[in-house]
Scaffold this motif. Structure first.
Motif, PDB file in Angstrom:
ATOM      1  N   GLU A 504       0.801  -1.283  -0.027  1.00 30.31           N
ATOM      2  CA  GLU A 504       0.175  -0.094  -0.149  1.00 30.31           C
ATOM      3  C   GLU A 504       0.886   1.283   0.032  1.00 30.31           C
ATOM      4  O   GLU A 504       0.465   2.195  -0.552  1.00 30.31           O
ATOM      5  N   LYS A 505       2.179   1.290   0.560  1.00 29.97           N
ATOM      6  CA  LYS A 505       3.175   2.317   0.915  1.00 29.97           C
ATOM      7  C   LYS A 505       3.689   2.605  -0.483  1.00 29.97           C
ATOM      8  O   LYS A 505       3.879   3.740  -1.063  1.00 29.97           O
ATOM      9  N   ASN A 506       4.006   1.399  -1.285  1.00 30.26           N
ATOM     10  CA  ASN A 506       4.845   1.632  -2.375  1.00 30.26           C
ATOM     11  C   ASN A 506       4.093   1.591  -3.757  1.00 30.26           C
ATOM     12  O   ASN A 506       5.002   0.982  -4.882  1.00 30.26           O
ATOM     13  N   PHE A 507       2.916   1.203  -3.913  1.00 34.00           N
ATOM     14  CA  PHE A 507       2.338   0.901  -5.245  1.00 34.00           C
ATOM     15  C   PHE A 507       2.473   2.430  -6.249  1.00 34.00           C
ATOM     16  O   PHE A 507       2.155   1.650  -7.265  1.00 34.00           O
ATOM     17  N   ASP A 508       2.915   3.270  -5.741  1.00 33.96           N
ATOM     18  CA  ASP A 508       3.273   4.236  -6.741  1.00 33.96           C
ATOM     19  C   ASP A 508       4.255   3.689  -7.808  1.00 33.96           C
ATOM     20  O   ASP A 508       4.282   4.302  -8.791  1.00 33.96           O
ATOM     21  N   VAL A 509       5.300   2.884  -7.287  1.00 33.47           N
ATOM     22  CA  VAL A 509       6.264   2.405  -8.209  1.00 33.47           C
ATOM     23  C   VAL A 509       5.905   1.015  -8.362  1.00 33.47           C
ATOM     24  O   VAL A 509       7.003   0.168  -8.824  1.00 33.47           O
ATOM     25  N   ILE A 510       4.595   0.507  -8.579  1.00 32.55           N
ATOM     26  CA  ILE A 510       4.421  -0.744  -8.953  1.00 32.55           C
ATOM     27  C   ILE A 510       3.273  -0.797 -10.175  1.00 32.55           C
ATOM     28  O   ILE A 510       2.468  -0.185 -10.072  1.00 32.55           O
ATOM     29  N   SER A 511       3.832  -1.171 -11.193  1.00 36.31           N
ATOM     30  CA  SER A 511       2.725  -0.994 -12.456  1.00 36.31           C
ATOM     31  C   SER A 511       1.736  -2.054 -12.282  1.00 36.31           C
ATOM     32  O   SER A 511       0.473  -1.701 -12.478  1.00 36.31           O
ATOM     33  N   PHE A 512       1.964  -3.398 -11.910  1.00 34.43           N
ATOM     34  CA  PHE A 512       1.077  -4.400 -11.669  1.00 34.43           C
ATOM     35  C   PHE A 512       1.683  -5.473 -10.694  1.00 34.43           C
ATOM     36  O   PHE A 512       2.856  -5.450 -10.904  1.00 34.43           O
ATOM     37  N   ILE A 513       0.924  -6.218 -10.197  1.00 36.21           N
ATOM     38  CA  ILE A 513       1.597  -7.449  -9.326  1.00 36.21           C
ATOM     39  C   ILE A 513       1.123  -8.643 -10.025  1.00 36.21           C
ATOM     40  O   ILE A 513      -0.045  -8.853 -10.655  1.00 36.21           O
ATOM     41  N   GLU A 514       2.157  -9.678  -9.827  1.00 36.43           N
ATOM     42  CA  GLU A 514       1.775 -11.007 -10.236  1.00 36.43           C
ATOM     43  C   GLU A 514       1.537 -11.886  -9.225  1.00 36.43           C
ATOM     44  O   GLU A 514       1.792 -11.473  -8.003  1.00 36.43           O
ATOM     45  N   GLY A 519       4.334 -22.311  -5.941  1.00 34.04           N
ATOM     46  CA  GLY A 519       4.922 -23.164  -7.057  1.00 34.04           C
ATOM     47  C   GLY A 519       6.233 -22.660  -7.202  1.00 34.04           C
ATOM     48  O   GLY A 519       6.844 -21.602  -6.823  1.00 34.04           O
ATOM     49  N   THR A 520       7.075 -23.337  -8.304  1.00 31.05           N
ATOM     50  CA  THR A 520       8.367 -22.975  -8.761  1.00 31.05           C
ATOM     51  C   THR A 520       8.224 -21.694  -9.439  1.00 31.05           C
ATOM     52  O   THR A 520       7.488 -21.258 -10.243  1.00 31.05           O
ATOM     53  N   TRP A 521       9.284 -20.747  -8.881  1.00 33.92           N
ATOM     54  CA  TRP A 521       9.244 -19.493  -9.564  1.00 33.92           C
ATOM     55  C   TRP A 521       7.930 -18.554  -9.285  1.00 33.92           C
ATOM     56  O   TRP A 521       7.806 -17.558 -10.185  1.00 33.92           O
ATOM     57  N   GLY A 522       7.120 -19.019  -8.556  1.00 32.18           N
ATOM     58  CA  GLY A 522       5.847 -18.073  -8.164  1.00 32.18           C
ATOM     59  C   GLY A 522       4.781 -18.517  -9.577  1.00 32.18           C
ATOM     60  O   GLY A 522       3.860 -17.535  -9.593  1.00 32.18           O
ATOM     61  N   GLU A 523       4.928 -19.600 -10.000  1.00 34.04           N
ATOM     62  CA  GLU A 523       4.169 -19.775 -11.305  1.00 34.04           C
ATOM     63  C   GLU A 523       2.988 -20.808 -10.848  1.00 34.04           C
ATOM     64  O   GLU A 523       2.231 -21.094 -11.849  1.00 34.04           O
ATOM     65  N   TRP A 524       2.680 -21.013  -9.642  1.00 31.54           N
ATOM     66  CA  TRP A 524       1.578 -21.688  -9.411  1.00 31.54           C
ATOM     67  C   TRP A 524       1.570 -23.063  -9.807  1.00 31.54           C
ATOM     68  O   TRP A 524       0.447 -24.048  -9.821  1.00 31.54           O
ATOM     69  N   THR A 525       2.778 -23.679 -10.158  1.00 27.93           N
ATOM     70  CA  THR A 525       2.876 -25.182 -10.208  1.00 27.93           C
ATOM     71  C   THR A 525       4.049 -25.624  -9.465  1.00 27.93           C
ATOM     72  O   THR A 525       5.196 -25.654  -9.555  1.00 27.93           O
ATOM     73  N   PRO A 526       3.510 -26.573  -8.157  1.00 24.16           N
ATOM     74  CA  PRO A 526       2.059 -26.710  -8.019  1.00 24.16           C
ATOM     75  C   PRO A 526       1.631 -25.693  -6.775  1.00 24.16           C
ATOM     76  O   PRO A 526       2.172 -24.673  -6.836  1.00 24.16           O
ATOM     77  N   ASN A 527       0.385 -25.871  -6.708  1.00 22.38           N
ATOM     78  CA  ASN A 527      -0.267 -24.986  -5.959  1.00 22.38           C
ATOM     79  C   ASN A 527      -1.311 -25.787  -4.822  1.00 22.38           C
ATOM     80  O   ASN A 527      -1.388 -26.839  -4.656  1.00 22.38           O
ATOM     81  N   VAL A 551      -1.626 -10.039 -12.775  1.00 23.23           N
ATOM     82  CA  VAL A 551      -1.684 -10.981 -13.868  1.00 23.23           C
ATOM     83  C   VAL A 551      -1.536 -12.456 -13.160  1.00 23.23           C
ATOM     84  O   VAL A 551      -0.761 -12.580 -12.169  1.00 23.23           O
ATOM     85  N   VAL A 552      -1.973 -13.326 -13.966  1.00 22.66           N
ATOM     86  CA  VAL A 552      -1.855 -14.854 -13.468  1.00 22.66           C
ATOM     87  C   VAL A 552      -1.185 -15.487 -14.604  1.00 22.66           C
ATOM     88  O   VAL A 552      -1.383 -15.027 -15.487  1.00 22.66           O
ATOM     89  N   ARG A 553      -0.860 -16.500 -14.246  1.00 20.86           N
ATOM     90  CA  ARG A 553       0.188 -17.487 -15.179  1.00 20.86           C
ATOM     91  C   ARG A 553      -0.759 -18.193 -16.002  1.00 20.86           C
ATOM     92  O   ARG A 553      -0.582 -18.619 -17.324  1.00 20.86           O
ATOM     93  N   TYR A 554      -1.791 -18.927 -15.518  1.00 20.59           N
ATOM     94  CA  TYR A 554      -2.622 -19.641 -16.402  1.00 20.59           C
ATOM     95  C   TYR A 554      -4.222 -19.318 -16.367  1.00 20.59           C
ATOM     96  O   TYR A 554      -4.845 -18.639 -15.511  1.00 20.59           O
ATOM     97  N   PHE A 576      -2.889 -11.449 -17.827  1.00 24.42           N
ATOM     98  CA  PHE A 576      -2.018 -12.919 -17.899  1.00 24.42           C
ATOM     99  C   PHE A 576      -0.380 -12.602 -17.968  1.00 24.42           C
ATOM    100  O   PHE A 576      -0.100 -11.629 -18.779  1.00 24.42           O
ATOM    101  N   ALA A 577       0.151 -13.375 -17.465  1.00 27.02           N
ATOM    102  CA  ALA A 577       1.703 -13.432 -17.514  1.00 27.02           C
ATOM    103  C   ALA A 577       2.152 -14.758 -18.260  1.00 27.02           C
ATOM    104  O   ALA A 577       2.227 -15.919 -17.857  1.00 27.02           O
ATOM    105  N   ASN A 578       2.378 -14.354 -19.599  1.00 26.17           N
ATOM    106  CA  ASN A 578       2.765 -15.681 -20.453  1.00 26.17           C
ATOM    107  C   ASN A 578       4.306 -15.832 -20.248  1.00 26.17           C
ATOM    108  O   ASN A 578       5.034 -15.361 -21.047  1.00 26.17           O
ATOM    109  N   ASP A 579       4.764 -16.662 -19.422  1.00 25.22           N
ATOM    110  CA  ASP A 579       6.046 -17.077 -19.017  1.00 25.22           C
ATOM    111  C   ASP A 579       6.740 -17.872 -20.102  1.00 25.22           C
ATOM    112  O   ASP A 579       7.960 -18.326 -19.829  1.00 25.22           O
TER     113      ASP A 579
END
Length: 918
Positions: A504-514, A519-527, A551-554, A576-579
């Protein structure tokens, strides 16, 4: 010769239509002919590669292997053209001029495709399987009313590969392979004709079949004029039921390519052989546009085709496979005797012709704009104690190797590693690993301090983050001696609660959040499963401001969230984040999105108002390494259809990203693929049309690119300012994050005398409307306001689009700038460096003149210090201090690095200088 080969490769790539592409409609006066080819897999070898064929004296339509006949009447039995008829097509055979129809085949009790002079039906094409499904608008009289899709029957029960009708879309899918007359010459005892045989596979354009000296092996190598090992003559050996058998004989060795293959690993590879039997030869079938399939029909009637592999030690270049599915199996024959570097076009013949080399790309300066464009990857692990280090201990995959401790590995390092100093990169995908807190319920104060330090670094560099938290990396290794896929769910929720105040304090320098965390690398595999997954995602929603997105991976993650978020949030805040962005050419359906699939079009439909991020995967080992060069047309389709906002340039930098800098983009190419642009983008300072690189075009058109049309007006009459501004957006997406729009008046002295917030939402400035991707939208900002213009006064009128957060509102690095290509806009920054305004017009007695400085700057004091540029480097004399170097947006640069052409601010020992690098 090297440049000539490359240019040939580019042109070849443009000429090939991939399998999953609709045919162009044509007329009898100007026909465009296609094979209609069955798609399939190796296990379906009887049907794969067959094309819709008319047999003499029979009204039914059959599936047959492509003919090798040069007889026009025989060839025409397999060629079709498409006429548009409302929302469907009329499909017409070349040999008979009859139209594709349906009939009931009473002898076999099935409905079939047939021919008719005037059918009462049309045909609809839609994405299905690996190509398109083919559906009649009505069933035949006497047939099952639910069976309207063309299906290639097997050769059983006397059906002889008839084209029957079935009930579902995906039983058979079809490709539309363009045909254009082009023939090679066959050598005989009197005449010899030598050819380069070149692969049309994406990434292998310009690579020739080459006989390896002293070996039976064949490889693919870059074409070199005069290399006899790359030259082949075509000799007719015999004919059988499948067509003419042709041998390819090498000029250097005299050996021919045998249809008897050798096993190399898991591949069956053609070999050179000195002595071949009379019936040993290949069938070469013309695909059109000078491209051929090279095949052999085995004794069991199955067909195999030459294919090319992007090689490694275990994978040879040239092998045979049992499918015919598109450009991977297409080959180009070019006469070796006339092979020469293409000549440059003359002024009379125009800039780009298919028979000449296009000009090299010409550089264009990028705009510094927030929340869009290319992005770099920064990776850190926050620890209980100690420094903020990259957990991989090195650069981002392909950068400098070595330990990275913040600020190493951040924007300065990444811009250096990936040669992006001059590309106005305003985004970093910031991975923050919480691995050290896997087994504790609280992130330590030191860990939180580290995270805040990273946010402060974003402010220092005037950039924003695409933010992702994660615990696990490298396929489950967590880096602290433990194994496991995820920490405890309840603990993860506690960590998110701890992070909420920081977000909340720093969202001015965040464009969007994933979505991250799991999961590995935060990609929700596994979840954790749907309910707990949703709880984690909604916890993130509660930590970010209204109007900003995740954005979400799948796609399943977004689908599951529909039950727990509002309809508006679902439609407008979950992207979506198409990794694994490969334009659908690898691991399609598992890691990437298949072109023209149901999922593809569902994402396209929902992508107008959400962030779309792409990342081309590393070129590493199988099964996930990506070692294929993508085609421009496929990438442009994804970028436009899915409204891509940002694209990573770190992971596949050495391969695709670097190659993008050599591929050209020009107006005719973009028109061909229905991609929007401003004509002025392709003009140089003299007004001449020039090409840009695909890298530049992608860099400049990801997200939004706003243009003011010259037809816009600003005027004062009767003490009223009236404005009518026309805007287009030629980017792939729109402005997504909340952003105010102000009308600003600036007097002669460079003072802002008035600011009026307008009732305008830039989010609505879409490039095109849903359902009409062929029309570039024009958006209007019009209105009036009272204005008493003093005698002798003049004002510049501008649009100011600052960030919505008060903390960075008065920072020009976070203001949106319109494109200046058409010279309808100039940029103005005030003397205090608090904002950048897009000047849209002038009013007043000298409205046609320059009424004040564009960018205010204090004069330099007299000093012994000399600051200048030499050969692209900043030089300082009169002091031993290290200068601080900034771009015009305030971004801090490496003072020792070579700089691209541009203007820079240099600060050293109290002196501030503006330096031109040219």
């Amino acid at each position: 010769m090297k440049n000539a080969v490359f240019l040939f490769a580019v042109l070849t790539a443009f000429s090939w239509k991939t399998a999953a592409q609709l045919p162009d409609a044509s007329t009898a006066a100007d026909p465009i002919w296609y094979y209609i080819q069955v798609q399939g897999v190796d296990s379906d070898a009887e049907r794969v590669g067959r094309v819709l064929t008319v047999l003499s004296g029979d009204s039914k339509v059959y599936g047959r292997l492509k003919t090798t006949s040069t007889d026009e009447a025989e060839l025409g039995k397999q060629l079709w053209r498409f006429e548009q008829s409302g929302s469907s097509y009329v499909v017409i055979n070349k040999a008979t001029n009859k139209k594709l129809d349906v009939a009931y085949y009473s002898e076999k009790s099935i409905s079939v495709a047939s021919l008719s002079d005037s059918p009462a039906i049309g045909w609809k094409l839609s994405a299905g399987g690996s190509g398109y499904s083919f559906q009649a608008t009505a069933a035949p009289s006497g047939g099952d009313g639910g069976k309207t899709y063309i299906h290639q029957a097997n050769n059983w029960d006397g059906r002889d590969f008839v084209m029957m009708l079935e009930t579902t879309t995906y039983i058979s899918s079809f490709a539309f392979v363009p045909f254009k007359e082009f023939r090679f010459d066959v050598s005989d005892g009197s005449n010899e004709f030598w050819y380069f045989v070149t692969s049309a596979k994406p990434g292998y354009e310009g690579r020739c079949v080459t006989a390896v000296a002293g070996s039976a092996t064949l490889s693919l190598e870059s074409a070199a004029a005069g290399n006899a090992h790359q030259q082949w003559k075509i000799v007719e050996k015999s004919s059988d039921g499948a067509g003419k058998r042709l041998q390819l004989v090498n000029r250097a060795t005299g050996s021919a390519i045998s249809t008897a293959v050798a096993a190399v690993g898991n591949y069956a590879c053609p070999q050179l052989a000195a002595n071949l039997s009379a019936d040993n030869g290949w069938i070469m079938t013309h695909l059109g546009s000078g491209q051929y399939e090279v095949s052999d029909v085995r004794s069991d009637s199955s067909a195999v085709y030459w294919n090319a592999s992007l090689s490694s030690e275990a994978q040879p270049d040239l092998y045979v496979a049992g499918s015919s599915l598109g450009a991977g199996f297409a080959w180009i024959f070019e006469k070796a005797d006339t092979y020469a570097p293409p000549t440059s076009p003359s002024a009379e013949t125009g800039l780009f012709l298919s028979v000449v080399a296009p000009k090299a790309p010409v550089d264009i300066a990028p705009l510094w704009n927030p929340d869009r464009g290319l992005h770099l990857e920064s990776i850190y692990q926050v620890d209980v104690d100690g420094a903020i280090a990259n957990p991989y201990g090195r650069g981002a995959g392909q950068g400098a190797v070595g330990d990275e401790v913040y600020p190493a590995g951040f924007m300065d390092t990444r811009n250096e590693d990936f040669q992006s100093w001059g590309d106005s990169v305003t985004l970093t995908q910031l991975y923050i690993y919480l691995t050290s807190f896997w087994e504790v319920d609280s992130i330590s104060p030191k860990g939180l301090e580290h995270i805040q330090q990273l946010f402060d670094g974003l402010r220092e560099h005037k950039v924003k983050a695409i933010l992702r938290f994660a615990y696990s990396r490298d396929n489950g290794r967590i880096g602290n001696g433990h194994t496991g896929a995820n920490p405890d769910y309840a603990r993860m929720m506690k960590h998110i609660a701890q992070l909420k105040p920081l977000l909340e304090k720093n969202f001015d320098v965040i464009s969007f959040i994933e979505a991250g965390f799991m999961g590995t690398w935060g990609e929700w595999t596994p979840n954790f499963g749907k309910d707990n997954n949703n709880s984690i995602a909604t916890a993130l929603f509660s930590a970010i401001p209204d109007g900003y997105g995740i954005v979400v991976r799948y796609t399943y993650i977004k689908n599951d969230l529909k039950a727990v978020v509002s309809e508006w949030d679902y439609d407008n805040r979950i992207g979506f984040a198409n990794d694994y962005f490969t334009s659908g050419v690898k691991n399609c359906g598992s890691s990437d999105i298949c072109l023209d699939s149901e999922e593809y079009w569902k994402i396209a439909d929902g992508s107008f108002t959400v962030f779309m991020r792409g990342e081309v995967p590393y070129n590493e080992g199988p099964p996930w390494g990506f070692d294929i060069f993508m085609e421009i047309d496929r990438m442009l389709r994804y970028f436009k259809d899915h409204h891509y906002t940002t694209m990573d340039i770190t992971q596949n930098f050495k391969d695709n990203i670097t190659r993008w800098k050599t591929l050209i983009v020009y107006p005719d190419l973009l028109r061909k693929y229905n991609v929007f642009f401003d004509e002025a983008y392709f003009k140089d300072a003299s007004g001449a049309t020039v090409p840009r690189s695909f890298y530049q075009f992608t860099r400049d058109h990801l997200g939004y690119r706003l243009n003011l049309l010259p037809a816009s007006t600003v005027e004062v009459s009767e003490n009223t300012l009236r404005y009518d501004l026309k805007i287009t957006n030629t980017g792939f997406a729109t402005v997504l994050n909340p952003r105010p729009v102000y009308l600003v008046l600036i007097d002669k002295g460079g003072n802002i005398v008035r600011e009026e917030r307008l009732s305008v939402n830039p989010r609505e400035w879409q490039p095109w409307a849903k359902g009409d991707s062929a029309t570039l939208l024009t958006h209007s900002i019009s209105g009036s306001l009272p204005l008493e213009l003093p005698s002798g006064e003049a004002y510049r009128v501008g649009l100011w689009l600052p960030d919505s957060f008060a903390s960075i509102r008065y920072n020009p690095a976070y203001c949106i700038k319109f494109a200046t290509d058409n010279k309808a806009i100039t940029h103005w920054t005030d003397a205090e460096n608090t904002r950048t305004v897009n000047i849209v017009g002038r009013v007043g007695e000298d409205s046609g003149e320059n009424n004040g400085p564009g960018t205010a700057a204090a004069p330099l004091p007299e000093t012994r210090i000399k600051v200048y540029a030499c050969d692209g480097y900043i030089r300082v004399e009169g002091t031993n201090a290290t200068p601080a170097v900034y771009n015009l947006m305030g971004g801090k640069l490496n003072p020792a690095a070579k700089l691209p052409i541009g203007i820079y601010i240099v600060k050293v020992d109290g002196v501030v200088a503006k330096v031109l690098v040219n």
